[in-house]
Design a protein around this motif. Structure first.
Motif, PDB file in Angstrom:
ATOM      1  N   TYR A 192      21.541  57.616  13.541  1.00  0.00           N
ATOM      2  CA  TYR A 192      22.681  56.714  13.701  1.00  0.00           C
ATOM      3  C   TYR A 192      22.318  55.306  13.237  1.00  0.00           C
ATOM      4  O   TYR A 192      23.068  54.678  12.478  1.00  0.00           O
ATOM      5  CB  TYR A 192      23.104  56.681  15.174  1.00  0.00           C
ATOM      6  CG  TYR A 192      24.341  55.849  15.447  1.00  0.00           C
ATOM      7  CD1 TYR A 192      25.614  56.346  15.191  1.00  0.00           C
ATOM      8  CD2 TYR A 192      24.231  54.561  15.982  1.00  0.00           C
ATOM      9  CE1 TYR A 192      26.751  55.592  15.446  1.00  0.00           C
ATOM     10  CE2 TYR A 192      25.354  53.797  16.240  1.00  0.00           C
ATOM     11  CZ  TYR A 192      26.610  54.315  15.967  1.00  0.00           C
ATOM     12  OH  TYR A 192      27.727  53.560  16.222  1.00  0.00           O
TER      13      TYR A 192
ATOM     14  N   GLN B  60      31.856  55.809  17.307  1.00  0.00           N
ATOM     15  CA  GLN B  60      32.356  56.577  16.169  1.00  0.00           C
ATOM     16  C   GLN B  60      33.243  55.754  15.241  1.00  0.00           C
ATOM     17  O   GLN B  60      33.423  56.122  14.085  1.00  0.00           O
ATOM     18  CB  GLN B  60      33.162  57.787  16.674  1.00  0.00           C
ATOM     19  CG  GLN B  60      32.332  58.770  17.482  1.00  0.00           C
ATOM     20  CD  GLN B  60      33.169  59.949  17.934  1.00  0.00           C
ATOM     21  OE1 GLN B  60      33.556  60.795  17.119  1.00  0.00           O
ATOM     22  NE2 GLN B  60      33.471  60.026  19.227  1.00  0.00           N
TER      23      GLN B  60
ATOM     24  N   ARG C  41      27.436  63.989  16.982  1.00  0.00           N
ATOM     25  CA  ARG C  41      28.150  63.594  15.759  1.00  0.00           C
ATOM     26  C   ARG C  41      27.233  63.127  14.635  1.00  0.00           C
ATOM     27  O   ARG C  41      27.529  63.302  13.458  1.00  0.00           O
ATOM     28  CB  ARG C  41      29.147  62.475  16.073  1.00  0.00           C
ATOM     29  CG  ARG C  41      30.374  62.897  16.857  1.00  0.00           C
ATOM     30  CD  ARG C  41      31.275  63.834  16.053  1.00  0.00           C
ATOM     31  NE  ARG C  41      31.620  63.296  14.744  1.00  0.00           N
ATOM     32  CZ  ARG C  41      32.622  62.473  14.511  1.00  0.00           C
ATOM     33  NH1 ARG C  41      33.409  62.088  15.503  1.00  0.00           N
ATOM     34  NH2 ARG C  41      32.869  62.050  13.284  1.00  0.00           N
TER      35      ARG C  41
ATOM     36  N   THR D 290      27.403  61.634  22.385  1.00  0.00           N
ATOM     37  CA  THR D 290      28.269  61.548  21.199  1.00  0.00           C
ATOM     38  C   THR D 290      27.448  61.290  19.944  1.00  0.00           C
ATOM     39  O   THR D 290      27.658  61.931  18.898  1.00  0.00           O
ATOM     40  CB  THR D 290      29.317  60.432  21.378  1.00  0.00           C
ATOM     41  OG1 THR D 290      30.112  60.724  22.525  1.00  0.00           O
ATOM     42  CG2 THR D 290      30.218  60.326  20.150  1.00  0.00           C
TER      43      THR D 290
ATOM     44  N   GLN E 112      31.073  50.256  13.914  1.00  0.00           N
ATOM     45  CA  GLN E 112      29.769  50.434  13.265  1.00  0.00           C
ATOM     46  C   GLN E 112      29.479  49.282  12.307  1.00  0.00           C
ATOM     47  O   GLN E 112      28.353  48.778  12.247  1.00  0.00           O
ATOM     48  CB  GLN E 112      29.735  51.769  12.524  1.00  0.00           C
ATOM     49  CG  GLN E 112      29.761  52.986  13.424  1.00  0.00           C
ATOM     50  CD  GLN E 112      29.925  54.283  12.654  1.00  0.00           C
ATOM     51  OE1 GLN E 112      29.861  54.294  11.419  1.00  0.00           O
ATOM     52  NE2 GLN E 112      30.142  55.374  13.364  1.00  0.00           N
TER      53      GLN E 112
ATOM     54  N   GLN F 159      24.420  55.165   9.940  1.00  0.00           N
ATOM     55  CA  GLN F 159      25.689  54.516  10.267  1.00  0.00           C
ATOM     56  C   GLN F 159      25.575  52.994  10.268  1.00  0.00           C
ATOM     57  O   GLN F 159      26.512  52.305   9.899  1.00  0.00           O
ATOM     58  CB  GLN F 159      26.204  54.991  11.634  1.00  0.00           C
ATOM     59  CG  GLN F 159      26.283  56.497  11.811  1.00  0.00           C
ATOM     60  CD  GLN F 159      26.982  57.209  10.683  1.00  0.00           C
ATOM     61  OE1 GLN F 159      26.435  58.107  10.068  1.00  0.00           O
ATOM     62  NE2 GLN F 159      28.210  56.790  10.411  1.00  0.00           N
TER      63      GLN F 159
END
Length: 262
Positions: free
Chosen positions: A240, A125, A233, A229, A130, A244
């Motif tokens: 992701y 996160q 999220r 997660t 990231q 991200q």
């Protein structure tokens, strides 16, 4: 899962080549391209030469700046080095209260399990983390030939997460990714046994030693915390990776061309 390729490197923990795993459309990952290990601060001369002969071009250090200062990588001539920490903020600042943590480990044998799960959930996160995942993939895209070695301390947690993301982008199935992740337990058996004997010799209690075994291991629960997660999220691994980490379909295709056999 095909058997992992264990590198004959004795002075570095957990040394493996990702070559041989089956990726996108049945194409295997090339050997001599993607290497995962523990820290290389105490690497021997013969092991340095082996890695050079193996085609090593780049080393990515996933440890915190504090870890790197205390135990820097040995430089290998002709190899480029990159620091891309996959860490929590406290690790970056070097302000972890070791004595308070140890006191907790002596009281409760389950502390390390919850701490590790929490850590795995936080890693993915963090915007800084990231960004460093993103930079790792950028380096992979820029490496047209030779081997990239990436490592943390023991080559199991941060290295394990980076490996999971790389394998996923290359189209390796999640069960193989999980088994590769868990294989670190086998690779670190002797390390954990020696460490436990040292803790016992200095009089540490069984709760402390149980926590230290957990901290020296990987577990389904840790990886599952990351995956859950990401699902909750960010909407799952595919989103992701795309949203991200900024890995486009074109970048995926290029990575597969670079790292998968024809």
């Amino acid at each position: 899962m095909s058997d992992p390729v264990i590198l004959p490197v004795k002075s570095v923990r957990n040394p493996r080549d990702l070559g041989g795993y089956v990726g996108f459309q049945g194409h295997k990952i090339k050997s001599g391209r993607l290497l995962r290990t523990g820290k290389i601060s105490s690497i021997s001369k013969s092991d340095r030469q082996f890695l050079l002969d193996y085609g090593l071009k780049k080393v990515i250090d996933l440890r915190s700046p504090n870890e790197c200062r205390k135990d820097p990588d040995q430089e290998i001539a002709g190899v480029s080095y990159y620091s891309l920490p996959i860490v929590l903020d406290s690790s970056v600042k070097g302000n972890v209260d070791t004595e308070a943590a140890f006191a907790e480990y002596r009281r409760n044998q389950y502390v390390a399990i919850s701490k590790m799960c929490e850590r795995y959930g936080i890693y993915v996160q963090r915007e800084k983390v990231q960004n460093n995942f993103r930079q790792i993939f950028k380096l992979l895209l820029e490496t047209k030939e030779g081997a990239v070695l990436y490592h943390c301390s023991e080559g199991k947690d941060r290295t394990g997460l980076v490996t999971a993301l790389i394998l996923y982008v290359l189209g390796v199935d999640l069960e193989t990714i999980r088994q590769d992740y868990l294989y670190s337990n086998y690779m670190l058996n002797d390390y954990r046994a020696k460490r436990d004997a040292a803790f016992k010799a200095r009089g540490e209690n069984m709760c402390f030693r149980a926590n230290m075994r957990i901290l020296g291991s990987v577990a389904d629960a840790f990886l599952d915390t990351t995956l859950i997660t990401i699902e909750k999220r960010f909407g799952g691994l595919d989103r992701y990776v795309e949203n991200q980490l900024g890995i486009t379909a074109g970048m995926k295709n290029t990575l597969r061309e670079l790292y998968l056999e024809k």
